[in-house]
Design a protein around this motif. Structure first.
Motif, PDB file in Angstrom:
ATOM      1  N   ASN A  85      28.083 103.387 -44.622  1.00  0.00           N
ATOM      2  CA  ASN A  85      28.239 104.321 -45.580  1.00  0.00           C
ATOM      3  C   ASN A  85      29.092 105.506 -44.947  1.00  0.00           C
ATOM      4  O   ASN A  85      28.776 106.729 -44.962  1.00  0.00           O
ATOM      5  N   ALA A  86      29.857 105.327 -43.932  1.00  0.00           N
ATOM      6  CA  ALA A  86      30.724 106.514 -43.304  1.00  0.00           C
ATOM      7  C   ALA A  86      31.529 107.298 -44.107  1.00  0.00           C
ATOM      8  O   ALA A  86      32.183 106.882 -45.125  1.00  0.00           O
ATOM      9  N   TYR A  87      31.464 108.498 -43.670  1.00  0.00           N
ATOM     10  CA  TYR A  87      32.591 109.390 -44.128  1.00  0.00           C
ATOM     11  C   TYR A  87      34.035 108.978 -43.807  1.00  0.00           C
ATOM     12  O   TYR A  87      35.024 109.144 -44.574  1.00  0.00           O
ATOM     13  N   GLY A  88      33.993 109.087 -42.561  1.00  0.00           N
ATOM     14  CA  GLY A  88      35.121 108.721 -41.749  1.00  0.00           C
ATOM     15  C   GLY A  88      35.024 108.123 -40.348  1.00  0.00           C
ATOM     16  O   GLY A  88      33.773 107.653 -39.959  1.00  0.00           O
ATOM     17  N   PHE A  89      36.149 107.945 -39.534  1.00  0.00           N
ATOM     18  CA  PHE A  89      35.791 107.224 -38.386  1.00  0.00           C
ATOM     19  C   PHE A  89      36.786 107.500 -37.255  1.00  0.00           C
ATOM     20  O   PHE A  89      37.761 108.088 -37.705  1.00  0.00           O
ATOM     21  N   LEU A  90      36.524 107.357 -35.948  1.00  0.00           N
ATOM     22  CA  LEU A  90      37.514 107.743 -34.901  1.00  0.00           C
ATOM     23  C   LEU A  90      37.690 106.232 -34.312  1.00  0.00           C
ATOM     24  O   LEU A  90      36.696 105.555 -34.251  1.00  0.00           O
ATOM     25  N   LEU A  91      38.839 106.137 -33.767  1.00  0.00           N
ATOM     26  CA  LEU A  91      39.251 104.803 -33.269  1.00  0.00           C
ATOM     27  C   LEU A  91      39.501 105.117 -31.662  1.00  0.00           C
ATOM     28  O   LEU A  91      40.285 106.199 -31.240  1.00  0.00           O
ATOM     29  N   LEU A  92      39.025 104.275 -30.849  1.00  0.00           N
ATOM     30  CA  LEU A  92      39.226 104.496 -29.320  1.00  0.00           C
ATOM     31  C   LEU A  92      39.569 103.310 -28.614  1.00  0.00           C
ATOM     32  O   LEU A  92      38.864 102.051 -29.013  1.00  0.00           O
ATOM     33  N   HIS A  93      40.421 103.227 -27.717  1.00  0.00           N
ATOM     34  CA  HIS A  93      40.779 102.065 -26.828  1.00  0.00           C
ATOM     35  C   HIS A  93      40.853 102.467 -25.532  1.00  0.00           C
ATOM     36  O   HIS A  93      41.463 103.646 -25.517  1.00  0.00           O
ATOM     37  N   ASN A  94      41.042 101.757 -24.582  1.00  0.00           N
ATOM     38  CA  ASN A  94      41.244 101.808 -23.220  1.00  0.00           C
ATOM     39  C   ASN A  94      42.460 101.510 -22.548  1.00  0.00           C
ATOM     40  O   ASN A  94      42.704 100.062 -23.172  1.00  0.00           O
ATOM     41  N   HIS A  95      43.200 102.059 -21.770  1.00  0.00           N
ATOM     42  CA  HIS A  95      44.201 101.501 -21.072  1.00  0.00           C
ATOM     43  C   HIS A  95      43.620 101.307 -19.411  1.00  0.00           C
ATOM     44  O   HIS A  95      43.533 102.406 -18.712  1.00  0.00           O
ATOM     45  N   PRO A  96      43.086 100.048 -18.906  1.00  0.00           N
ATOM     46  CA  PRO A  96      42.556 100.003 -17.584  1.00  0.00           C
ATOM     47  C   PRO A  96      43.476 100.373 -16.707  1.00  0.00           C
ATOM     48  O   PRO A  96      42.975 100.876 -15.697  1.00  0.00           O
ATOM     49  N   SER A  97      44.907 100.418 -16.901  1.00  0.00           N
ATOM     50  CA  SER A  97      45.760 100.961 -15.704  1.00  0.00           C
ATOM     51  C   SER A  97      45.758 102.140 -15.504  1.00  0.00           C
ATOM     52  O   SER A  97      46.252 102.627 -14.448  1.00  0.00           O
ATOM     53  N   GLY A  98      45.081 103.197 -16.308  1.00  0.00           N
ATOM     54  CA  GLY A  98      44.856 104.580 -16.435  1.00  0.00           C
ATOM     55  C   GLY A  98      45.993 105.265 -16.914  1.00  0.00           C
ATOM     56  O   GLY A  98      45.902 106.347 -17.171  1.00  0.00           O
ATOM     57  N   ASP A  99      47.202 104.603 -17.104  1.00  0.00           N
ATOM     58  CA  ASP A  99      48.372 105.223 -17.976  1.00  0.00           C
ATOM     59  C   ASP A  99      48.115 105.343 -19.589  1.00  0.00           C
ATOM     60  O   ASP A  99      47.722 104.250 -20.202  1.00  0.00           O
ATOM     61  N   VAL A 100      47.768 106.306 -20.026  1.00  0.00           N
ATOM     62  CA  VAL A 100      47.532 106.546 -21.663  1.00  0.00           C
ATOM     63  C   VAL A 100      48.566 106.684 -22.401  1.00  0.00           C
ATOM     64  O   VAL A 100      48.429 106.888 -23.466  1.00  0.00           O
ATOM     65  N   THR A 101      49.885 106.295 -21.874  1.00  0.00           N
ATOM     66  CA  THR A 101      51.092 106.614 -22.859  1.00  0.00           C
ATOM     67  C   THR A 101      50.818 105.342 -23.773  1.00  0.00           C
ATOM     68  O   THR A 101      50.411 104.214 -23.569  1.00  0.00           O
ATOM     69  N   PRO A 102      50.975 105.870 -25.026  1.00  0.00           N
ATOM     70  CA  PRO A 102      50.752 104.764 -26.389  1.00  0.00           C
ATOM     71  C   PRO A 102      51.890 104.020 -26.368  1.00  0.00           C
ATOM     72  O   PRO A 102      53.033 104.296 -26.230  1.00  0.00           O
ATOM     73  N   SER A 103      51.542 102.410 -26.529  1.00  0.00           N
ATOM     74  CA  SER A 103      52.619 101.361 -27.008  1.00  0.00           C
ATOM     75  C   SER A 103      53.058 101.626 -28.390  1.00  0.00           C
ATOM     76  O   SER A 103      52.350 102.091 -29.289  1.00  0.00           O
ATOM     77  N   ARG A 104      54.169 100.717 -28.556  1.00  0.00           N
ATOM     78  CA  ARG A 104      54.486 100.591 -30.015  1.00  0.00           C
ATOM     79  C   ARG A 104      53.306  99.928 -30.977  1.00  0.00           C
ATOM     80  O   ARG A 104      53.084 100.362 -32.213  1.00  0.00           O
ATOM     81  N   GLU A 105      52.841  98.940 -30.234  1.00  0.00           N
ATOM     82  CA  GLU A 105      51.458  98.159 -30.917  1.00  0.00           C
ATOM     83  C   GLU A 105      50.420  99.203 -31.259  1.00  0.00           C
ATOM     84  O   GLU A 105      49.977  99.210 -32.125  1.00  0.00           O
ATOM     85  N   ASP A 106      50.166 100.227 -30.189  1.00  0.00           N
ATOM     86  CA  ASP A 106      49.220 101.174 -30.549  1.00  0.00           C
ATOM     87  C   ASP A 106      49.445 102.032 -31.555  1.00  0.00           C
ATOM     88  O   ASP A 106      48.825 102.539 -32.545  1.00  0.00           O
ATOM     89  N   ILE A 107      50.766 102.447 -31.791  1.00  0.00           N
ATOM     90  CA  ILE A 107      51.155 103.349 -32.879  1.00  0.00           C
ATOM     91  C   ILE A 107      51.195 102.757 -34.086  1.00  0.00           C
ATOM     92  O   ILE A 107      50.649 103.125 -35.127  1.00  0.00           O
TER      93      ILE A 107
END
Length: 371
Positions: free
Chosen positions: A95-117
């Motif tokens: 019964n959540a009001y909203g949610f946060l989405l998180l995932h990790n890049h094990p390489s350490g580079d946090v630049t989003p990919s097209r699939e992430d977008i």
């Protein structure tokens, strides 16, 4: 016709299933988990230690306090796949009001990919349909403290007003082989079917990231108004909204007030419970409806028609809060002057009535002595 047996008509069974949440392994924090930021800090620390890509959801209540988290999927060192229904499932059950989405890049580079977008946009659109908005998507760097917030970057639009994707686009699962390393996606030679559905503004944002340009954070304006100006209502599809009226800026203007509509979840009480406030994008616009007199019918009755106008949100804030720009001293002086004039007129009128109603007294004149 029903099938017959020796004991009579055959009976068919429809099973009932029970869906319940089960608690898993908890995470602990040295600070109270009473805000999205606190939950993000805990999850960032946890996800940064994984050697494989993990997709996680943090569910929030209507006070934006974390309820729980759910590891939706765990993939390989450079990718993971999670369907939209699985991403939303724990929020629905909580019964959540909203949610946060998180995932990790094990390489350490946090630049989003097209699939992430694309995944972020699909989650936002699915959240609109289910009335459980996605509030942010955070990419966590493996083995370091780096992170990337889609909300802070302004990469995608998190507003929860208009659905701009079809169900097919939201639920589509990528069937072609594509991976990304360090946030840079490797595309197959023949391209992907999803490329047909990438909006122009997403492509422009990707180009800006490739050039190393830091995107500005989306600015917001806060509108404050009284409780008496907000009227809740429900749409035909069951969604909750607030109709907010805008008092005429000129007190002499006696025409009906204008109004605009916001999602009910975007409107909040202030800390004293005496007023309301809402945040809207500073560079956006809102539809304002104003009843306008079109004429009169055969019986002399006024005919009004709603005229809709796209008003910049910064201008809308000034319209709603116009009372703040009025000179309270001059207003008070005018009120006192008006009250004084009314009092003087009343005194004069009363004195005149008293004088008119007062009986005339005949006075006898004394005659002097005759000489």
């Amino acid at each position: 016709m029903s099938e017959m047996t020796e004991n009579g008509p055959k009976r068919y069974k429809l099973k009932e299933v029970c869906i319940r949440l089960a608690e898993g392994h908890p995470l602990y924090s040295d600070v109270p988990l009473s805000s999205p930021t606190a939950a993000l800090d805990v999850m960032r620390k946890e996800l940064s230690q994984y050697d494989r890509e993990v997709l996680c959801v943090v569910n929030l209540n209507n006070k934006l306090k974390p309820i729980n988290f759910n590891i939706v999927s765990m993939g390989s060192i450079n990718g993971s796949i999670a369907s939209i229904p699985n991403i939303l499932k724990s929020g629905i059950l909580s019964n959540a009001y909203g949610f946060l989405l998180l995932h990790n890049h094990p390489s350490g580079d946090v630049t989003p990919s097209r699939e992430d977008i694309q995944t972020t946009r699909r989650c936002i659109e699915a959240g609109k349909i289910m009335d459980i908005p996605c509030l942010d998507h955070v990419i966590v760097g493996g083995g370091n403290s780096d992170y990337y917030s889609f909300w802070e970057s302004g990469m995608v639009d998190f507003t929860n007003e208009k659905i701009s994707m079809t169900a097919e686009q939201i639920l589509r699962v990528n069937e072609s082989d594509s991976t990304y390393k360090g946030g840079t996606e490797t595309m197959p030679e023949n391209g992907r079917k999803d490329d047909l559905f990438v909006p122009d503004f997403v492509k422009e944002a990707e180009e800006q990231i490739a050039k190393g340009v830091k995107l500005p954070t989306q600015e917001e304006v806060t509108i404050k108004f009284g409780k008496g100006l907000a009227e809740p209502f429900q749409s035909k599809d069951g969604r909750e909204f607030m109709r907010i009226t805008i008092p005429n800026q000129d007190p002499a203007d006696k025409t009906p007030w204008a109004s605009f509509v916001l999602p009910a979840k975007a409107v909040h009480e202030n800390q004293y419970g005496k007023g309301l406030w809402a945040k809207i994008p500073a560079d956006g616009t809102t539809v304002v409806t104003k009843p306008t007199l079109q004429g009169q019918d055969d019986k002399g009755k006024n005919i009004w028609q709603d005229v809709k106008t796209q008003v910049p949100n910064t201008e809308l804030k000034a319209m709603v809060e116009s009372y703040k720009t009025r000179d309270p001293q001059s207003k008070e002086t005018q009120h006192r002057a008006s009250a004084r004039d009314e009092l003087n007129a009343l005194v004069k009128d009363t004195a005149a009535k008293v004088a008119a109603d007062k009986p005339k007294v005949k006075t006898k004149t004394k005659k002097g002595p005759e000489l």
